[in-house]
Design a protein around this motif. Structure first.
Motif, PDB file in Angstrom:
ATOM      1  N   PRO A   5       1.240  -1.137   0.187  1.00 37.00           N
ATOM      2  CA  PRO A   5      -0.149  -0.290   0.083  1.00 37.00           C
ATOM      3  C   PRO A   5       1.083   1.071  -0.302  1.00 37.00           C
ATOM      4  CG  PRO A   5      -0.635  -1.344   1.875  1.00 37.00           C
ATOM      5  CD  PRO A   5       0.535  -1.968   1.415  1.00 37.00           C
ATOM      6  N   ALA A  36      -3.606   4.029   1.526  1.00 39.74           N
ATOM      7  CA  ALA A  36      -3.949   3.409   3.275  1.00 39.74           C
ATOM      8  C   ALA A  36      -3.184   5.885   3.255  1.00 39.74           C
ATOM      9  CB  ALA A  36      -2.232   2.977   3.285  1.00 39.74           C
ATOM     10  N   THR A  38      -2.784   7.484   5.697  1.00 37.94           N
ATOM     11  CA  THR A  38      -1.909   7.624   7.388  1.00 37.94           C
ATOM     12  C   THR A  38      -2.814   8.574   7.689  1.00 37.94           C
ATOM     13  OG1 THR A  38       0.103   8.362   5.748  1.00 37.94           O
ATOM     14  CG2 THR A  38      -0.195   6.047   6.234  1.00 37.94           C
TER      15      THR A  38
END
Length: 231
Positions: A5, A36, A38
């Motif tokens: 990812p 992803a 984050t």
């Protein structure tokens, strides 16, 4: 889908950012790779160290280059009718190359093969680009926006849900078209202009002006009048 990812950091922590986070959780990026999310970057000091919809606020937007240097993609999700130019100013201030920015197209958007979408832009579900549509960098299109043949959209323009442009329309940089606005063919929406929700645009809208109504007419004294009238 293969590969690790790719981390993605969203700039902003308001409504637009929250909507994009939900989109990213369900959809791959434009390259077909997993995303992803984050963290978020936001310039409100009160948000630092908190989380929004389960995503941590990592710090201010000035940290964007640092995250990009560590391999994260970025996505600028700021802007409102009160300040249509905020996204353009943010991305200009950061001065990062196009490959630092993600481009997000929902799987239920329909983009014709001869249309183009610039770096950092977001097309939500139901957006349609019919034929030879040019969308610039950091453009934000909410659900069910329809851009028809030969439309040209400059950088950092924003489209509320359900906006419809007829063919050959030109939308200037950092213009903001409110939900449900309709624009006649071959009209020009100037840079930084604001078009009110549900307006029907049959004449060119000069740069920096706020127009609303059916047919749309200029408002005075400033775009803030349009915002207050819609609340």
């Amino acid at each position: 889908m293969s590969g690790a990812p790719r981390p993605l950091v969203v700039l902003g922590a308001g409504g637009s950012a929250r909507e994009v986070v939900q989109l990213l959780r369900a959809c791959p990026d434009a390259a077909g790779e997993p995303v992803a999310v984050t963290g978020l970057l936001d310039d409100d000091p009160a948000r630092a160290g908190t989380s929004v919809d389960g995503v941590p606020v990592l710090g201010p937007t000035a940290a964007a280059a640092e995250h990009a240097g560590r391999g994260a993609l970025l996505l600028a999700c700021v802007g409102s009718p009160r300040d249509p130019g905020s996204r353009a100013r943010l991305t200009a201030r950061l001065g990062l190359p196009d490959d630092a920015w993600a481009t997000v197209v929902h799987p239920l958007a329909a983009v014709s093969p001869d249309s183009t979408v610039g770096a950092g832009s977001v097309l939500h579900a139901g957006v349609v680009l019919t034929a030879a549509v040019t969308v610039g960098r950091h453009v934000y299109a909410m659900p069910h926006v329809v851009l028809t043949h030969d439309d040209e959209v400059a950088d950092a323009a924003t489209f509320g849900a359900g906006v419809r442009l007829a063919g050959g329309v030109s939308v200037g940089a950092a213009a903001y078209l409110g939900s449900g606005a309709l624009v006649r063919e071959h009209r020009r929406i100037g840079a930084g202009a604001l078009v009110g929700m549900g307006s029907v645009v049959v004449r060119d809208v000069p740069p920096g002006q706020a127009w609303a109504g059916n047919p749309a007419r200029p408002l005075t004294p400033s775009p803030a009048a349009l915002v207050e009238a819609s609340l």
